[in-house]
Structure formats: C-alpha cells, structure tokens
Design a protein around this motif. Structure first.
Motif, PDB file in Angstrom:
ATOM      1  N   ILE A  18       0.815  -1.215   0.000  1.00  0.00           N
ATOM      2  CA  ILE A  18       0.000   0.000   0.000  1.00  0.00           C
ATOM      3  C   ILE A  18       0.850   1.267   0.000  1.00  0.00           C
ATOM      4  O   ILE A  18       0.415   2.316  -0.475  1.00  0.00           O
ATOM      5  N   ALA A  19       2.086   1.188   0.487  1.00  0.00           N
ATOM      6  CA  ALA A  19       2.969   2.362   0.450  1.00  0.00           C
ATOM      7  C   ALA A  19       3.178   2.837  -0.983  1.00  0.00           C
ATOM      8  O   ALA A  19       3.343   4.040  -1.217  1.00  0.00           O
ATOM      9  N   GLU A  20       3.143   1.919  -1.942  1.00  0.00           N
ATOM     10  CA  GLU A  20       3.287   2.310  -3.350  1.00  0.00           C
ATOM     11  C   GLU A  20       2.135   3.214  -3.773  1.00  0.00           C
ATOM     12  O   GLU A  20       2.342   4.220  -4.453  1.00  0.00           O
ATOM     13  N   LEU A  21       0.916   2.856  -3.377  1.00  0.00           N
ATOM     14  CA  LEU A  21      -0.243   3.695  -3.714  1.00  0.00           C
ATOM     15  C   LEU A  21      -0.167   5.019  -2.971  1.00  0.00           C
ATOM     16  O   LEU A  21      -0.456   6.075  -3.538  1.00  0.00           O
ATOM     17  N   VAL A  22       0.237   4.988  -1.710  1.00  0.00           N
ATOM     18  CA  VAL A  22       0.378   6.234  -0.946  1.00  0.00           C
ATOM     19  C   VAL A  22       1.337   7.182  -1.665  1.00  0.00           C
ATOM     20  O   VAL A  22       1.041   8.374  -1.838  1.00  0.00           O
ATOM     21  N   LYS A  23       2.477   6.672  -2.127  1.00  0.00           N
ATOM     22  CA  LYS A  23       3.453   7.519  -2.819  1.00  0.00           C
ATOM     23  C   LYS A  23       2.880   8.077  -4.119  1.00  0.00           C
ATOM     24  O   LYS A  23       3.105   9.256  -4.444  1.00  0.00           O
ATOM     25  N   GLY A  47       4.250   1.452  11.132  1.00  0.00           N
ATOM     26  CA  GLY A  47       5.273   2.461  11.387  1.00  0.00           C
ATOM     27  C   GLY A  47       5.770   3.100  10.107  1.00  0.00           C
ATOM     28  O   GLY A  47       5.933   4.325  10.030  1.00  0.00           O
ATOM     29  N   ALA A  48       6.008   2.298   9.097  1.00  0.00           N
ATOM     30  CA  ALA A  48       6.471   2.833   7.809  1.00  0.00           C
ATOM     31  C   ALA A  48       5.400   3.712   7.171  1.00  0.00           C
ATOM     32  O   ALA A  48       5.711   4.770   6.602  1.00  0.00           O
ATOM     33  N   ILE A  49       4.137   3.302   7.272  1.00  0.00           N
ATOM     34  CA  ILE A  49       3.036   4.100   6.716  1.00  0.00           C
ATOM     35  C   ILE A  49       2.927   5.430   7.461  1.00  0.00           C
ATOM     36  O   ILE A  49       2.738   6.485   6.843  1.00  0.00           O
ATOM     37  N   GLU A  50       3.070   5.403   8.776  1.00  0.00           N
ATOM     38  CA  GLU A  50       3.003   6.641   9.553  1.00  0.00           C
ATOM     39  C   GLU A  50       4.139   7.589   9.183  1.00  0.00           C
ATOM     40  O   GLU A  50       3.932   8.800   9.059  1.00  0.00           O
ATOM     41  N   ARG A  51       5.342   7.046   8.999  1.00  0.00           N
ATOM     42  CA  ARG A  51       6.473   7.900   8.594  1.00  0.00           C
ATOM     43  C   ARG A  51       6.240   8.479   7.201  1.00  0.00           C
ATOM     44  O   ARG A  51       6.546   9.644   6.949  1.00  0.00           O
ATOM     45  N   LEU A  52       5.684   7.681   6.319  1.00  0.00           N
ATOM     46  CA  LEU A  52       5.448   8.126   4.948  1.00  0.00           C
ATOM     47  C   LEU A  52       4.370   9.206   4.870  1.00  0.00           C
ATOM     48  O   LEU A  52       4.520  10.194   4.159  1.00  0.00           O
ATOM     49  N   THR A  53       3.284   9.029   5.623  1.00  0.00           N
ATOM     50  CA  THR A  53       2.156   9.963   5.529  1.00  0.00           C
ATOM     51  C   THR A  53       2.232  11.119   6.517  1.00  0.00           C
ATOM     52  O   THR A  53       1.601  12.153   6.300  1.00  0.00           O
TER      53      THR A  53
END
Length: 176
Positions: A18-23, A47-53
C-alpha cells in the motif's frame, strides 16, 4: 494546502504494497491518511506508513470525548476492497471504523474510488456482484475486481487502475 484523501485498506495481498499507492497519491498532490480494517493490520507496516504519511494509522474509532483526529477528506479510496468489506458496506453495516468512514463518505456525497479484490470463488458469489452494483449505483467509482492483480506472478500490483479513477473524479478544471 493539499487536499486530503482517506485510504481505507482491507486485508488482502495488495495491502502489503500500500505504500506504493500512498506515494503515487502524494506525487499527485494528495495528503493521505490510512485507515486499515482489523484484518489489514497483519499485512501493513504501520510504522512505515506513519512515517510516509505523517499521520497515525487510524485503527480504532474515537471515544465520545475525543475530538476528530483527521481533517475532512476531499476523496475516499478503498483499496484493496475485500469481499467482506464490499458486502457489509453495501448493506450499510457500520461496525468498524473503516466501514464508518465508508458509510459516512457515501452519506456525505464524497467522491469514492474502490478497487475490489477477492479470490475467484468469492467474486463468483451472487452477493458480491449485487453489492458492487449497489455501490456503483450509489456513485462509487469501481475498478474491475481483478484490476490490482499483477500482470505476472511476481509482478507489482496495478495501482494505475486506482489512480486512473482518482483522476476521473476531478472536475474539468483540475480541482479535487
């Protein structure tokens, strides 16, 4: 200020990426808040999603005394949208924070993009087609059920199908 999208994520293989879609959404100018179903938590690196968003991954509803933690979205996306979520949402069942977001978005008339993702045996169930037709009748923009599947066994998920619909819900002036 960037427009806000809520990204509801269900428990299925695309949730791992899902990080790919977030980016992609961020590159398109969106601020993103991720709201997973309980089943999706096992598939996500919160944690990775929180850092990304820059936003907490919203995993629980708020208590009566808590203020709203998120701003008002301009768009709601549900990807991957599983058999269970699609069927409960079409019936208006509101028993999880993720379904609450989806039901409120429908009631508020917000643009909604959904990318159904179900294995063949579940997507052949008669309730699934009925639920998809109902949601589409309510104005939800749907990708094909198999749209996210990789084009080869080890290939990437096809987020372009979601992004195509995100671009379609914009008005002709490019506003969201």
């Amino acid at each position: 200020m960037k427009p806000l999208t809520y990204l509801v994520v269900c428990g299925a293989p695309p949730a791992r990426a899902i990080a790919e879609l977030v980016k992609l959404l961020q590159d398109d100018g969106w601020e993103v808040c991720v709201i997973p179903t309980a089943a999706a938590l096992a598939w996500l690196d919160s944690g990775a999603i929180e850092r990304l968003t820059g936003h907490p991954v919203e995993t629980h509803g708020r208590t009566p005394d808590e203020p709203k933690r998120l701003g008002e979205p301009a768009l709601v996306i549900v990807a991957p949208a599983t058999f269970n979520t699609i069927n409960k949402w079409a019936l208006g069942i509101n028993d999880t924070p993720a379904l609450g977001v989806l039901n409120e978005a429908l009631g508020a008339g917000l643009p909604i993009v959904a990318s159904p993702y179900a294995k063949l045996s579940l997507s052949a169930h008669p309730a699934f087609d009925r639920s998809l037709a109902e949601l589409e009748g309510y104005g939800v923009r749907l990708t094909r059920t198999e749209a996210l599947r990789p084009d080869r066994e080890d290939g990437p998920f096809q987020w372009s199908a979601v992004m195509h619909l995100v671009h379609e819900v914009r008005d002709p002036n490019g506003n969201r």
